[in-house]
Design an enzyme around this catalytic site. Sequence first.
Site, PDB file in Angstrom:
ATOM      1  N   ASP A  38       0.848  -1.187   0.000  1.00  0.00           N
ATOM      2  CA  ASP A  38       0.000   0.000   0.000  1.00  0.00           C
ATOM      3  C   ASP A  38       0.886   1.241   0.000  1.00  0.00           C
ATOM      4  O   ASP A  38       2.115   1.138   0.015  1.00  0.00           O
ATOM      5  CB  ASP A  38      -0.971  -0.029   1.177  1.00  0.00           C
ATOM      6  CG  ASP A  38      -0.240   0.020   2.502  1.00  0.00           C
ATOM      7  OD1 ASP A  38       0.992   0.185   2.511  1.00  0.00           O
ATOM      8  OD2 ASP A  38      -0.898  -0.114   3.542  1.00  0.00           O
TER       9      ASP A  38
ATOM     10  N   GLY B  44       0.979   3.691   2.270  1.00  0.00           N
ATOM     11  CA  GLY B  44       1.314   4.211   3.585  1.00  0.00           C
ATOM     12  C   GLY B  44       0.389   5.333   4.024  1.00  0.00           C
ATOM     13  O   GLY B  44       0.381   5.710   5.202  1.00  0.00           O
ATOM     14  N   GLY B  45      -0.378   5.878   3.094  1.00  0.00           N
ATOM     15  CA  GLY B  45      -1.239   7.013   3.421  1.00  0.00           C
ATOM     16  C   GLY B  45      -2.254   6.697   4.506  1.00  0.00           C
ATOM     17  O   GLY B  45      -2.406   7.439   5.474  1.00  0.00           O
ATOM     18  N   PHE B  46      -2.895   5.566   4.372  1.00  0.00           N
ATOM     19  CA  PHE B  46      -3.958   5.225   5.308  1.00  0.00           C
ATOM     20  C   PHE B  46      -3.423   5.167   6.743  1.00  0.00           C
ATOM     21  O   PHE B  46      -4.070   5.651   7.678  1.00  0.00           O
ATOM     22  CB  PHE B  46      -4.590   3.887   4.914  1.00  0.00           C
ATOM     23  CG  PHE B  46      -5.784   3.528   5.750  1.00  0.00           C
ATOM     24  CD1 PHE B  46      -7.015   4.110   5.500  1.00  0.00           C
ATOM     25  CD2 PHE B  46      -5.682   2.628   6.801  1.00  0.00           C
ATOM     26  CE1 PHE B  46      -8.125   3.786   6.283  1.00  0.00           C
ATOM     27  CE2 PHE B  46      -6.777   2.307   7.580  1.00  0.00           C
ATOM     28  CZ  PHE B  46      -8.003   2.881   7.320  1.00  0.00           C
TER      29      PHE B  46
ATOM     30  N   ASP C 124      -2.208   8.602  -1.824  1.00  0.00           N
ATOM     31  CA  ASP C 124      -3.381   9.475  -1.897  1.00  0.00           C
ATOM     32  C   ASP C 124      -3.631  10.073  -0.520  1.00  0.00           C
ATOM     33  O   ASP C 124      -3.144   9.567   0.489  1.00  0.00           O
ATOM     34  CB  ASP C 124      -4.625   8.700  -2.359  1.00  0.00           C
ATOM     35  CG  ASP C 124      -4.940   7.523  -1.442  1.00  0.00           C
ATOM     36  OD1 ASP C 124      -4.027   7.063  -0.703  1.00  0.00           O
ATOM     37  OD2 ASP C 124      -6.077   7.037  -1.461  1.00  0.00           O
TER      38      ASP C 124
ATOM     39  N   GLY D   8     -11.276   4.911  -0.152  1.00  0.00           N
ATOM     40  CA  GLY D   8     -12.225   5.794   0.529  1.00  0.00           C
ATOM     41  C   GLY D   8     -13.613   5.211   0.712  1.00  0.00           C
ATOM     42  O   GLY D   8     -14.569   5.942   0.966  1.00  0.00           O
TER      43      GLY D   8
ATOM     44  N   ASP E 268      -8.641  -6.507  -0.197  1.00  0.00           N
ATOM     45  CA  ASP E 268      -7.786  -6.779   0.962  1.00  0.00           C
ATOM     46  C   ASP E 268      -8.510  -6.287   2.190  1.00  0.00           C
ATOM     47  O   ASP E 268      -9.309  -5.339   2.129  1.00  0.00           O
ATOM     48  CB  ASP E 268      -6.452  -6.034   0.864  1.00  0.00           C
ATOM     49  CG  ASP E 268      -6.580  -4.604   1.371  1.00  0.00           C
ATOM     50  OD1 ASP E 268      -7.151  -3.781   0.634  1.00  0.00           O
ATOM     51  OD2 ASP E 268      -6.152  -4.320   2.507  1.00  0.00           O
TER      52      ASP E 268
ATOM     53  N   CYS F  81     -15.461 -26.895   5.306  1.00  0.00           N
ATOM     54  CA  CYS F  81     -14.126 -26.335   5.070  1.00  0.00           C
ATOM     55  C   CYS F  81     -13.073 -27.439   5.119  1.00  0.00           C
ATOM     56  O   CYS F  81     -13.146 -28.333   5.956  1.00  0.00           O
ATOM     57  CB  CYS F  81     -13.830 -25.265   6.118  1.00  0.00           C
ATOM     58  SG  CYS F  81     -12.200 -24.504   5.947  1.00  0.00           S
TER      59      CYS F  81
ATOM     60  N   CYS G  13      -9.679 -26.770   5.417  1.00  0.00           N
ATOM     61  CA  CYS G  13      -8.397 -26.204   5.865  1.00  0.00           C
ATOM     62  C   CYS G  13      -7.775 -27.081   6.951  1.00  0.00           C
ATOM     63  O   CYS G  13      -8.432 -27.945   7.527  1.00  0.00           O
ATOM     64  CB  CYS G  13      -8.578 -24.767   6.364  1.00  0.00           C
ATOM     65  SG  CYS G  13      -9.221 -24.622   8.043  1.00  0.00           S
TER      66      CYS G  13
ATOM     67  N   CYS H 183      -9.737 -27.154  10.227  1.00  0.00           N
ATOM     68  CA  CYS H 183     -10.983 -27.925  10.175  1.00  0.00           C
ATOM     69  C   CYS H 183     -10.733 -29.417   9.964  1.00  0.00           C
ATOM     70  O   CYS H 183     -11.510 -30.248  10.429  1.00  0.00           O
ATOM     71  CB  CYS H 183     -11.902 -27.366   9.089  1.00  0.00           C
ATOM     72  SG  CYS H 183     -12.640 -25.782   9.568  1.00  0.00           S
TER      73      CYS H 183
ATOM     74  N   HIS I 129      -7.999 -20.782   9.602  1.00  0.00           N
ATOM     75  CA  HIS I 129      -9.357 -21.027   9.114  1.00  0.00           C
ATOM     76  C   HIS I 129      -9.968 -19.788   8.463  1.00  0.00           C
ATOM     77  O   HIS I 129     -10.505 -19.867   7.350  1.00  0.00           O
ATOM     78  CB  HIS I 129     -10.294 -21.532  10.203  1.00  0.00           C
ATOM     79  CG  HIS I 129     -11.711 -21.531   9.706  1.00  0.00           C
ATOM     80  ND1 HIS I 129     -12.187 -22.493   8.839  1.00  0.00           N
ATOM     81  CD2 HIS I 129     -12.712 -20.618   9.849  1.00  0.00           C
ATOM     82  CE1 HIS I 129     -13.421 -22.190   8.492  1.00  0.00           C
ATOM     83  NE2 HIS I 129     -13.776 -21.064   9.087  1.00  0.00           N
TER      84      HIS I 129
END
Lengths: 381, 381
Positions: free
Chosen positions: B98, B100-102, B152, B225, B275, B313, B315, B318, B344
């Site tokens: 990303d 880094g702004g957030f 941004d 946003g 994400d 599931c 995984c 599970c 999981h």
Amino acid sequence: MSSITTRLFAVRNESPGAGPARAGRFATAHGEVLTPAFMPVGTQGTVKGITPEQLREIGPQVILGNTYHLGLRPGDGLVARLGGLHRFMGWDGPILTDSGGFQVFSLASLRKMTEEGVTFQSHVDGSPQFLSPERSLEIQRNLGSDICMALDECPPGRLERPKLEESMARTTRWLARSRAVPLRTHQGLFAINQGGTHLDLRRRHLAEALELDAKTPFQGFAVGGLSVGEPKEAMNAVLAEFVRELPAERPRYLMGVGTPEDLLFGIEQGVDLFDCVLPSREARHGRILTSRGKLNLKNARHREADLPLDPDCGCYTCRTFSRAYLHHLFRCGELLAFTLNTIHNLSYTVGLTRAARQALLEDRFPAFAQTARAGWMTEEP
Amino acid sequence: MSSITTRLFAVRNESPGAGPARAGRFATAHGEVLTPAFMPVGTQGTVKGITPEQLREIGPQVILGNTYHLGLRPGDGLVARLGGLHRFMGWDGPILTDSGGFQVFSLASLRKMTEEGVTFQSHVDGSPQFLSPERSLEIQRNLGSDICMALDECPPGRLERPKLEESMARTTRWLARSRAVPLRTHQGLFAINQGGTHLDLRRRHLAEALELDAKTPFQGFAVGGLSVGEPKEAMNAVLAEFVRELPAERPRYLMGVGTPEDLLFGIEQGVDLFDCVLPSREARHGRILTSRGKLNLKNARHREADLPLDPDCGCYTCRTFSRAYLHHLFRCGELLAFTLNTIHNLSYTVGLTRAARQALLEDRFPAFAQTARAGWMTEEP
């Protein structure tokens, strides 16, 4: 079946050498155990931070479960109803459960001892609890471990001799009661020897256990009450004389030991089994065991180090990650730091006993021990 | 090589259906990405509590690294000297970083915005820091991620329109500066679209990005946003109109989303990439995502439940453990609880996008979506 059952826990010594150190093997219902072996501790039904899959790659011969903790939470009845501890925690190899005594004496409060047993307050919810030789084995029977330990009184390291003798006499009476408790057919019972650093008391206590053993044999013998605060030399002096006096055809288990140095010394005296929280606890504090001695991962000199924790180690952590990455994870307090450090420290410790076994089989153990000790002397591993 | 390079990030839509939902694929230097895809977040160079080996079994197409966190600690220069983020963290698949702004807007203190960039105080050690479009991409170049995000300004969810327009104008100017920063040949740059829940602002902002794109193309477009506090209906209304207007031959990435419901809705609108920390964060709090809705592992009704978290599931968690065991671990605060729950929840979320892709390829997506939504309505999963 019965021919297999009778062979359970009988130690076959495979070492060609004549010294007390031995490479053995014995059978359990969940697989053969190759010794010497270090047993990682899975206190609450998990080796902290490690999946059974990761544990399998580390390769311990036996793991520990904790009678005190599991009896309180989730409760041994619940574990039994869910098919036993092996199934509950997803580990199909051999499991040893301790007696719970050590935790009652170190964790529980409002403890009250009687001949019958010990009442105490649960450290989880404060509820009143009771542990006796019979209740300890009931829990272990419910957990379904392969190796059960008889409840002993755990005297503090520097108890004066008369008090210690009193405590041992009670432990012997408790041992007789333990021997009378029926276990499941796959379970074996180990007796615990006490006596502090007094060789004569150890011998007398062993003689009492062997009297019981002559009627109904124990499946193994443990040395307890060491590594509890006494001087290292005193512990080693007892081990050097005493371990070889334990029955040769039964597993010998040194409880709560220990450091790589202690393991090597114990193996030299003829010990087969060890357990200790040290490797996993140290890992969670960023203290790393290596063939070149102990390494503090927090140290700034690892910040940019593009080499594995231990260049001689083939564990997942050492195959995959640099010290720089592990230093970063540890500094950030990332969960993965605990997991990866634990994988390494357990791999190192289990690997040390495995390498010792190989050296014993190949009759080159003294040279192996010398090389290992020289490695630990490295400055700045 | 050049023929491969030019193909990087170009989306091939493989869905036979005519709707906006699509099953795509695009190439990166670290492997092809099959979409729709959920990207787990590896903030500090680790998906919390999970080894890369466990992550590989979970099977995400891309994982996230965090420019703000990694730039501060261990530092992007160090990561570059150690061979880049892929090697540092032991993950050889595609990585998105990303901008880094957030994090600057949510974690850092003493923030001061200028046209040049933003000065702030590190949340780690209080040191003064500076982030600009150029510095953000310098960090991402050093990390060596496959997909880089242009910095941004991240306006709060309910900012009034004139302020929002000001912020967007700055983001556009920053986007032009970002486009001028040279990246490494394997790296692609995504533009982030802002505009809150105002469709006309979103369109205007996209038009500005496409003007820049005409000179030097972006490799993908992200919708930022959203999912920042606005009503769910407002977010969905924007997505329903706007996602299909993003260039079809480039990946479309909806940032910070989200829940299984949000993923499914996004896929229906033509989003390729998602994400969110939600699946892994919820896992650490014992909140489990399943095909039958959300399950609270702390609930006493799981105490003795001899069934997996999600019977549908496959995984590791599970396949191996009962709810009763996981309930026990979680109640004890054992590290393994975090690991197994995270395995999981990530498997479920990644699996949801993978199953959606399969349904799209087989032209049965509406029925798939209906079945998924019906499953989530189950009471007491």
